[in-house]
Design a protein around this motif. Sequence first.
Motif, PDB file in Angstrom:
ATOM      1  N   ALA A 299       0.824  -1.211   0.000  1.00 21.11           N
ATOM      2  CA  ALA A 299       0.000   0.000   0.000  1.00 21.11           C
ATOM      3  C   ALA A 299       0.858   1.262   0.000  1.00 21.11           C
ATOM      4  N   ASN A 300       1.963   1.233   0.720  1.00 17.84           N
ATOM      5  CA  ASN A 300       2.883   2.364   0.714  1.00 17.84           C
ATOM      6  C   ASN A 300       3.433   2.591  -0.693  1.00 17.84           C
ATOM      7  N   TYR A 301       3.851   1.509  -1.322  1.00 19.67           N
ATOM      8  CA  TYR A 301       4.332   1.598  -2.705  1.00 19.67           C
ATOM      9  C   TYR A 301       3.234   2.144  -3.615  1.00 19.67           C
ATOM     10  N   ALA A 302       1.992   1.662  -3.403  1.00 17.43           N
ATOM     11  CA  ALA A 302       0.871   2.085  -4.247  1.00 17.43           C
ATOM     12  C   ALA A 302       0.630   3.588  -4.144  1.00 17.43           C
ATOM     13  N   ILE A 303       0.763   4.164  -2.950  1.00 16.96           N
ATOM     14  CA  ILE A 303       0.590   5.612  -2.809  1.00 16.96           C
ATOM     15  C   ILE A 303       1.603   6.344  -3.681  1.00 16.96           C
ATOM     16  N   ARG A 304       2.855   5.928  -3.599  1.00 16.37           N
ATOM     17  CA  ARG A 304       3.900   6.584  -4.391  1.00 16.37           C
ATOM     18  C   ARG A 304       3.691   6.341  -5.891  1.00 16.37           C
ATOM     19  N   TRP A 305       3.260   5.137  -6.225  1.00 17.92           N
ATOM     20  CA  TRP A 305       2.990   4.791  -7.624  1.00 17.92           C
ATOM     21  C   TRP A 305       1.853   5.648  -8.176  1.00 17.92           C
TER      22      TRP A 305
ATOM     23  N   LYS B 259       0.913   8.606  -7.143  1.00 14.78           N
ATOM     24  CA  LYS B 259       1.377   9.981  -7.296  1.00 14.78           C
ATOM     25  C   LYS B 259       2.205  10.150  -8.572  1.00 14.78           C
ATOM     26  N   SER B 260       2.914   9.095  -8.959  1.00 12.24           N
ATOM     27  CA  SER B 260       3.726   9.177 -10.178  1.00 12.24           C
ATOM     28  C   SER B 260       2.879   9.066 -11.441  1.00 12.24           C
ATOM     29  N   LYS B 261       1.595   8.653 -11.289  1.00 11.07           N
ATOM     30  CA  LYS B 261       0.708   8.436 -12.440  1.00 11.07           C
ATOM     31  C   LYS B 261      -0.344   9.529 -12.599  1.00 11.07           C
ATOM     32  N   THR B 262      -0.266  10.572 -11.806  1.00 12.28           N
ATOM     33  CA  THR B 262      -1.377  11.529 -11.783  1.00 12.28           C
ATOM     34  C   THR B 262      -1.647  12.194 -13.127  1.00 12.28           C
ATOM     35  N   ARG B 263      -0.615  12.547 -13.858  1.00 10.96           N
ATOM     36  CA  ARG B 263      -0.837  13.194 -15.156  1.00 10.96           C
ATOM     37  C   ARG B 263      -1.519  12.238 -16.122  1.00 10.96           C
ATOM     38  N   GLU B 264      -1.147  10.978 -16.046  1.00  6.81           N
ATOM     39  CA  GLU B 264      -1.740   9.966 -16.924  1.00  6.81           C
ATOM     40  C   GLU B 264      -3.228   9.783 -16.646  1.00  6.81           C
ATOM     41  N   TRP B 265      -3.624   9.925 -15.383  1.00  6.31           N
ATOM     42  CA  TRP B 265      -5.015   9.695 -14.997  1.00  6.31           C
ATOM     43  C   TRP B 265      -5.800  10.994 -14.797  1.00  6.31           C
TER      44      TRP B 265
ATOM     45  N   VAL C   1       8.923  11.460  -4.833  1.00  2.00           N
ATOM     46  CA  VAL C   1       7.535  11.124  -4.515  1.00  2.00           C
ATOM     47  C   VAL C   1       7.505  10.355  -3.205  1.00  2.00           C
ATOM     48  N   ASP C   2       6.751  10.858  -2.234  1.00  3.21           N
ATOM     49  CA  ASP C   2       6.694  10.201  -0.926  1.00  3.21           C
ATOM     50  C   ASP C   2       5.347   9.528  -0.699  1.00  3.21           C
ATOM     51  N   ALA C   3       5.196   8.903   0.467  1.00  2.00           N
ATOM     52  CA  ALA C   3       3.985   8.142   0.777  1.00  2.00           C
ATOM     53  C   ALA C   3       3.038   8.889   1.703  1.00  2.00           C
ATOM     54  N   ALA C   4       3.228  10.176   1.875  1.00  2.00           N
ATOM     55  CA  ALA C   4       2.345  10.950   2.746  1.00  2.00           C
ATOM     56  C   ALA C   4       0.963  11.088   2.118  1.00  2.00           C
TER      57      ALA C   4
END
Length: 310
Positions: free
Chosen positions: A122-128, A130-136, A178-181
Amino acid sequence: MERRDFVKQIGALGVAAALPTPALAKPYDPAAKFDLKVSEMPYRRNAAGRQLYARIYQPAVSPTSAGPFPLVLDLHGGAWTRKDRSAEEPIDRAIASSGVVVAAIDMTLSGEAPYPANIQDANYAIRWLKSKTREWNADGSSVGIYGSSTGGHIAILLAMRPKDARYNAIPLDGPANVDAAVAYVASRSPITDPYTRFQQAEKMKRENLIKASKAYFHPWESIHEANPQQILERKEPVALRPLLIMQGDLDDNVLPAVQQKFADTYRAAGGDCRYELFQKSEHEWTGKPGPQTNRAYEMVRSFIARNVSS
């Protein structure tokens, strides 16, 4: 510096870091209606070799809103032992159709690996995400979590410990900053005190829940280390993000008194916690259509509106 001020400061620092997209172009309206595009994609393969998937619910651009839209990670329940990204589909759709990008994920199950493996997912997913926001077409500046039951346990731990080295153990192949906050957590029947829930399972002679706790918290002492109620009682330095707890008054899995105690402890530590009791509702009431389910949908949307950037 007093502990309450310290807690608020580290929480603010965590959320302020790494904003992959601008804030919302216009305020989020929880009463809005959008058509949805639903897609699925792999996000990581766990240590057991199983491919974990994310189901993405994306609002369609409309004449009144072109985004970017708020972003929410959905973490399913299932006593840490079962269920997947499809478990909360009704509420995921109810949230997304108001103009929110919702990503529901699979997580490692306790039969594959114990705590903290699913926290790491889940921590990884938060960062992932955030890295996909422009795509979505999503806003990465105020990512929230919706967690159900044990998913609520995971969500609260993630929000409390965004910089925990154990939880951040899986490197992201993406932007290093990109962090998990997260900005907030909404939850239904969260396991805020897993040890007390274990004792309740013993009292009720629910062997499935007893075995589930023993399988997940291995070694057993981790049931205390990863216990949100006890973390607060130990006065650990944690981030306290705005928290919504929705609880059924007929729940004999997680007792309302346990949730009330956690809410009170959270507030006493300096956190903002909204605790709402749902009449004539059991542990998983939102899985059935009805007035109390509709009330939960509306409450989560309103809570998101209060906590996203605008």
